[in-house]
Design an enzyme around this catalytic site. Sequence first.
Site, PDB file in Angstrom:
ATOM      1  N   HIS A  73       0.813  -1.219   0.000  1.00 14.59           N
ATOM      2  CA  HIS A  73       0.000   0.000   0.000  1.00 14.59           C
ATOM      3  C   HIS A  73       0.849   1.273   0.000  1.00 14.59           C
ATOM      4  O   HIS A  73       0.320   2.379  -0.097  1.00 14.59           O
ATOM      5  CB  HIS A  73      -1.020   0.002   1.147  1.00 14.59           C
ATOM      6  CG  HIS A  73      -0.460   0.152   2.515  1.00 14.59           C
ATOM      7  ND1 HIS A  73      -0.351  -0.894   3.409  1.00 14.59           N
ATOM      8  CD2 HIS A  73       0.007   1.242   3.171  1.00 14.59           C
ATOM      9  CE1 HIS A  73       0.147  -0.450   4.547  1.00 14.59           C
ATOM     10  NE2 HIS A  73       0.381   0.848   4.427  1.00 14.59           N
ATOM     11  N   SER A  79       4.117   1.597   8.275  1.00 16.64           N
ATOM     12  CA  SER A  79       3.737   0.696   7.195  1.00 16.64           C
ATOM     13  C   SER A  79       4.986   0.131   6.547  1.00 16.64           C
ATOM     14  O   SER A  79       5.908   0.863   6.226  1.00 16.64           O
ATOM     15  CB  SER A  79       2.939   1.459   6.136  1.00 16.64           C
ATOM     16  OG  SER A  79       1.706   1.882   6.628  1.00 16.64           O
ATOM     17  N   ASP A 100      -0.380  -7.631   0.983  1.00 17.10           N
ATOM     18  CA  ASP A 100       0.167  -6.291   1.222  1.00 17.10           C
ATOM     19  C   ASP A 100       1.677  -6.383   1.483  1.00 17.10           C
ATOM     20  O   ASP A 100       2.144  -6.230   2.616  1.00 17.10           O
ATOM     21  CB  ASP A 100      -0.562  -5.651   2.408  1.00 17.10           C
ATOM     22  CG  ASP A 100      -0.253  -4.164   2.553  1.00 17.10           C
ATOM     23  OD1 ASP A 100       0.341  -3.586   1.626  1.00 17.10           O
ATOM     24  OD2 ASP A 100      -0.609  -3.595   3.605  1.00 17.10           O
TER      25      ASP A 100
END
Length: 254
Positions: free
Chosen positions: A65, A202, A108
């Site tokens: 992402h 992330s 992801d």
Amino acid sequence: MLGLQKFLLLHVLAWLGQLAHGSDIIHGEKAPENSTQYMASVQDNRGHVCGGFLITEDFVVSAAHCYNWTLTHVVLGNHNLKNGNHQKIKIENKTIPENYKEVGCGNDIMLIKLLEKVQLNDRVQTIQLPPAEINLQENQVCQVAGWGKTKMDDNKPADELMVANVSVIDKQVCKELWGGLPANVICAGGYKTTKGFCQGDSGGPLVCDGLAVGVVSFNYKENCSYPDKPNVYTDISKYRQWIDKVVKSRKYEE
């Protein structure tokens, strides 16, 4: 059947609306110097965007992402991003799984090929990945690290790398708490605790027994005060064949 498909689609869309990309370490502490030498700050021209970790001299793992950001380079070798004593290396290309759609739907994970090889030393080292099968135990204590903000109401990211201990949560318990989960994920932290990755940078790693077993993916509605929703990571062991294939193919292109 069509009605069931519509119901499932609406359920998935509502569930996706509850997700938030991983970006901050909450209630952690500063990472000791010369620890977590594998950590990478994935950046654009303005600075830190996502976390990552070095798996070979020229490959960094991060989250899919993060792909659509205009990522330009990675920074390695220093826990303090304002300190210029680090290696800054341009990104050659990025690869994500073909079936990745969006955070919350699984897959992801991203591989970043560096334009040149990193110089390994006492400040920069690779981290090993797990084998194709791993057996994490419930309540097993692991670590997550990142440069995100350290307080929920503070939008300023941390200059210093922060690290927090998090405990592995049973997959079935996690699934019930979320009301569903994508395949190939690990749950740890963010449930019955004050620690976790709110979101955790992330793309940063979940490290258990010295292995990078997970990639920080998502938590619940950017709520870092910790609701009853565990933090979710991509399970790296399920992508070993894909990782090996991409790394090998890029090597042959050189």
